[in-house]
Design a protein around this motif. Sequence first.
Motif, PDB file in Angstrom:
ATOM      1  N   GLU A   3       0.851  -1.189   0.000  1.00 53.45           N
ATOM      2  CA  GLU A   3       0.000   0.000   0.000  1.00 53.45           C
ATOM      3  C   GLU A   3       0.885   1.237   0.000  1.00 53.45           C
ATOM      4  OE1 GLU A   3      -4.237  -0.883   1.878  1.00 53.45           O
ATOM      5  OE2 GLU A   3      -2.653  -1.003   3.384  1.00 53.45           O
ATOM      6  N   ASP A   7      -3.257   5.372   0.730  1.00 52.67           N
ATOM      7  CA  ASP A   7      -4.087   4.533   1.597  1.00 52.67           C
ATOM      8  C   ASP A   7      -4.067   4.969   3.059  1.00 52.67           C
ATOM      9  OD1 ASP A   7      -4.790   2.505  -0.474  1.00 52.67           O
ATOM     10  OD2 ASP A   7      -2.616   2.200  -0.487  1.00 52.67           O
ATOM     11  N   TYR A 169       3.355   1.360   4.875  1.00 50.98           N
ATOM     12  CA  TYR A 169       3.055   1.860   3.544  1.00 50.98           C
ATOM     13  C   TYR A 169       4.350   2.263   2.831  1.00 50.98           C
ATOM     14  CZ  TYR A 169      -1.443   2.291   5.905  1.00 50.98           C
ATOM     15  OH  TYR A 169      -2.580   2.035   6.629  1.00 50.98           O
ATOM     16  N   ARG A 400       0.820  -5.691   4.191  1.00 53.41           N
ATOM     17  CA  ARG A 400      -0.483  -5.538   3.564  1.00 53.41           C
ATOM     18  C   ARG A 400      -1.270  -6.850   3.572  1.00 53.41           C
ATOM     19  NH1 ARG A 400      -2.145  -3.146  -2.427  1.00 53.41           N
ATOM     20  NH2 ARG A 400      -4.326  -3.800  -2.305  1.00 53.41           N
TER      21      ARG A 400
END
Length: 404
Positions: A3, A7, A169, A400
Amino acid sequence: MFETLDDIESGNRVLVRVDLNSPVEDGIVKDNRRFSRHAKTVRELVDAGHRVVVMAHQGRPGRDSFVSLSQHADILAEHVGAPIHFVDDVYGESAVEAIRGLDAREALLLENVRMTDDELPERDPSVHADSAFVRTLAPEFDCYVNDAYSAAHRAHASLVGFPLVLPAYAGRVMEAEYEANTSIANREFDGQVTMVLGGAKATDVIDVMTALDEAIDHYLLGGIVGELFLRAAGHDVGYDVDGTELYDHQWEANEERIRELVAERGDRILLPTDLASERDGERTEFAVDGVRKDHPFLDVGSDTVDRYGAVIEDSSVVFVKGALGVFEDERFADGTVGILESIASTDCFSVVGGGDTSRAIELYGIDEDYFSHVSIAGGAYVRALTGESLPAVDALCRNRDDRG
């Protein structure tokens, strides 16, 4: 896949790992494109209303480049266009106090993460996640962002430990580098695919050539690697002279593999037809046929540049790894700069990787916009080309998957 910043909801406490490792001359940290690249991620997070804490490293213990990040904070602030606070602590009381004192839309840079013993050992992510470093800092944050693609081949605590304990992320640099550097494996291209390979590390080049196999139509070789392949082809070059220690040990370690590649892919491997050396302070070029090496060769010659340029002109895709000569000396920059200018003038998809090669773009004022992507990664770029996994990228992907 991982991600990205897209996000993350606004208003979080975000821990960001970047790579600001830079040249240090006489104790002065030099600005470079790493600051400008990572500044975009930091700026985006600040603008989104997050409290942003930045981690980075500089040098290694025992080296002259192993210095505090106090100067880095000032340079980064110039690129971000906003103040970057600095604390000379990694995860002690001073660091925690500074983190808790941040307001929304403020950013803080922690001290060099390699000044903590927990950072450097290459360990399993679960071991790093249980370190005092990670266990102390993680509770102070809502999520973790890794933007340090150029360090992604390292299994260090700040790179693989936090994704086990925080939502994780990819930053914008990580996202862009991953997409470009894996494109040779993950995308299909129409037309001729060419790879320019040079530099000083023969094993890296051989690994890349072995891994890519049929994906490349033409290999254009130069630098030390080019000389070693010329030696395998029967030319009187590719060995050490005048006290150099760059050729013979690499030849001994890689002779068999080099000869196999020449035999198997000789029709796709283009070698220099001329080389440049220094004579009486001037650049002097010699045809490879019949030459005897009695001085170091420092660049490919003009005929080679023209031949390689013609191949690039007919290519739809060009990847570059490594310089073709000692471009830091303007007399011996013709090969590296000439190839880069050929790529820049061609309407092709192009990725230029390796720290030295990307530095040549900056040094000689070539516009980065002429290339599809200019990588700031070295070891991670090579690993991506050879298809090897990158521990930090793997950690983001697992994070993720674990969160569904």
